[in-house]
Scaffold this motif. Structure first.
Motif, mmCIF file in Angstrom:
data_model
loop_
_atom_site.group_PDB
_atom_site.id
_atom_site.type_symbol
_atom_site.label_atom_id
_atom_site.label_comp_id
_atom_site.label_asym_id
_atom_site.label_seq_id
_atom_site.Cartn_x
_atom_site.Cartn_y
_atom_site.Cartn_z
ATOM 1 N N UNK A 26 78.724 -9.899 74.691
ATOM 2 C CA UNK A 26 79.923 -9.036 74.528
ATOM 3 C C UNK A 26 80.085 -8.291 73.258
ATOM 4 N N UNK A 27 79.475 -9.026 72.134
ATOM 5 C CA UNK A 27 79.184 -8.056 70.928
ATOM 6 C C UNK A 27 78.393 -6.981 71.085
ATOM 7 N N UNK A 28 77.162 -7.236 71.831
ATOM 8 C CA UNK A 28 76.244 -6.196 71.862
ATOM 9 C C UNK A 28 76.678 -4.958 72.909
ATOM 10 N N UNK A 29 77.342 -5.401 74.075
ATOM 11 C CA UNK A 29 77.990 -4.446 74.857
ATOM 12 C C UNK A 29 79.006 -3.762 74.408
ATOM 13 N N UNK A 30 79.444 -4.023 73.149
ATOM 14 C CA UNK A 30 80.410 -3.273 72.419
ATOM 15 C C UNK A 30 80.009 -2.327 71.349
ATOM 16 N N UNK A 31 78.916 -2.677 70.669
ATOM 17 C CA UNK A 31 78.328 -2.137 69.531
ATOM 18 C C UNK A 31 76.999 -1.160 69.956
ATOM 19 N N UNK A 32 76.423 -1.614 71.062
ATOM 20 C CA UNK A 32 75.159 -0.696 71.684
ATOM 21 C C UNK A 32 75.771 0.833 71.959
ATOM 22 N N UNK A 33 76.716 1.023 72.661
ATOM 23 C CA UNK A 33 76.979 2.343 72.862
ATOM 24 C C UNK A 33 77.274 3.501 71.626
ATOM 25 N N UNK A 34 78.078 2.668 70.728
ATOM 26 C CA UNK A 34 77.974 3.642 69.363
ATOM 27 C C UNK A 34 76.683 3.673 68.946
ATOM 28 N N UNK A 35 75.722 2.867 68.806
ATOM 29 C CA UNK A 35 74.410 3.210 68.227
ATOM 30 C C UNK A 35 73.597 4.234 69.081
ATOM 31 N N UNK A 36 73.915 4.068 70.479
ATOM 32 C CA UNK A 36 73.177 5.113 71.067
ATOM 33 C C UNK A 36 73.878 6.433 71.044
ATOM 34 N N UNK A 37 75.070 6.527 70.593
ATOM 35 C CA UNK A 37 75.549 7.761 70.546
ATOM 36 C C UNK A 37 75.297 8.401 69.165
ATOM 37 N N UNK A 38 75.026 7.449 68.076
ATOM 38 C CA UNK A 38 74.745 8.264 66.906
ATOM 39 C C UNK A 38 73.501 8.669 66.812
ATOM 40 N N UNK A 39 72.699 7.773 67.505
ATOM 41 C CA UNK A 39 71.117 8.286 67.523
ATOM 42 C C UNK A 39 70.752 9.086 68.723
ATOM 43 N N UNK A 40 71.649 9.373 69.786
ATOM 44 C CA UNK A 40 71.350 9.983 70.903
ATOM 45 C C UNK A 40 70.254 9.496 71.449
ATOM 46 N N UNK A 41 70.152 8.199 71.434
ATOM 47 C CA UNK A 41 68.846 7.656 72.377
ATOM 48 C C UNK A 41 69.356 7.290 73.631
ATOM 49 N N UNK A 42 68.656 7.904 74.730
ATOM 50 C CA UNK A 42 68.954 7.767 75.995
ATOM 51 C C UNK A 42 68.524 6.284 76.532
ATOM 52 N N UNK A 43 67.465 5.584 76.022
ATOM 53 C CA UNK A 43 67.322 4.265 76.542
ATOM 54 C C UNK A 43 68.371 3.319 75.911
ATOM 55 N N UNK A 44 68.818 3.579 74.533
ATOM 56 C CA UNK A 44 69.852 2.494 74.268
ATOM 57 C C UNK A 44 71.183 2.909 74.981
ATOM 58 N N UNK A 45 71.649 3.982 75.491
ATOM 59 C CA UNK A 45 72.853 4.303 76.140
ATOM 60 C C UNK A 45 72.719 3.489 77.411
ATOM 61 N N UNK A 46 71.638 3.610 78.305
ATOM 62 C CA UNK A 46 71.431 3.233 79.517
ATOM 63 C C UNK A 46 71.311 1.773 79.507
ATOM 64 N N UNK A 47 70.724 1.343 78.338
ATOM 65 C CA UNK A 47 70.718 -0.403 78.190
ATOM 66 C C UNK A 47 72.172 -0.911 77.884
ATOM 67 N N UNK A 48 73.073 -0.068 77.175
ATOM 68 C CA UNK A 48 74.340 -0.267 76.800
ATOM 69 C C UNK A 48 75.209 -0.433 78.114
ATOM 70 N N UNK A 49 75.220 0.549 79.079
ATOM 71 C CA UNK A 49 75.644 0.721 80.369
ATOM 72 C C UNK A 49 75.269 -0.354 81.282
ATOM 73 N N UNK A 50 73.938 -1.008 81.164
ATOM 74 C CA UNK A 50 73.896 -2.065 82.217
ATOM 75 C C UNK A 50 74.441 -3.360 81.538
ATOM 76 N N UNK A 51 74.237 -3.379 80.268
ATOM 77 C CA UNK A 51 74.913 -4.452 79.490
ATOM 78 C C UNK A 51 76.442 -4.724 79.422
ATOM 79 N N UNK A 52 76.888 -3.671 79.558
ATOM 80 C CA UNK A 52 78.493 -3.725 79.810
ATOM 81 C C UNK A 52 78.658 -3.975 81.137
ATOM 82 N N UNK A 53 78.055 -3.327 82.161
ATOM 83 C CA UNK A 53 78.236 -3.973 83.614
ATOM 84 C C UNK A 53 78.198 -5.291 83.691
#
Length: 115
Positions: A26-53
């Motif tokens: 839950x902690x990772x699924x909350x903070x990973x999208x913000x890190x993906x947006x700051x770094x514009x990292x597509x891999x992090x954003x997809x990982x954040x989506x799958x972890x939140x699902x």
């Protein structure tokens, strides 16, 4: 034959739900999208989506509401925003003045050599 139980000795079953565990997912699924947006990292954003699902699907049905906890559907929306933020350049491409000038010089060079 087994002896039958007496009615006064029967104890009715009372369900006691298990206490909620602190989950690192839950902690990772909350903070990973913000890190993906700051770094514009597509891999992090997809990982954040799958972890939140995954966090949404693992959420217990009879969980008590906690103070300050995000609902799981909000985590999914936040991860979708992170994915869209990373792919925003595909939808709205930026025009860099240096690249635009270089393309104009290249076009002029090609036109002048062709004629």
């Amino acid at each position: 034959m087994a002896p039958k139980a007496r009615a006064e000795l029967v104890v009715p079953y009372r369900h006691v739900p298990a206490k909620a565990r602190k989950d690192a997912g839950n902690i990772i699924s909350q903070s990973l999208p913000m890190a993906a947006m700051f770094m514009k990292n597509k891999m992090l954003s997809w990982a954040a989506l799958f972890l939140s699902i995954q966090s949404y699907l693992n959420e217990p049905i009879n969980k008590e509401a906690e103070d300050g906890a995000q609902p799981p559907i909000l985590k999914i929306v936040f991860a979708l925003v992170a994915v869209l933020t990373c792919y925003i350049d595909v939808i709205f491409p930026q025009t860099n003045p240096t690249i635009k000038k270089a393309a104009q010089v290249a076009t002029e060079t090609i036109v002048s050599t062709a004629t």
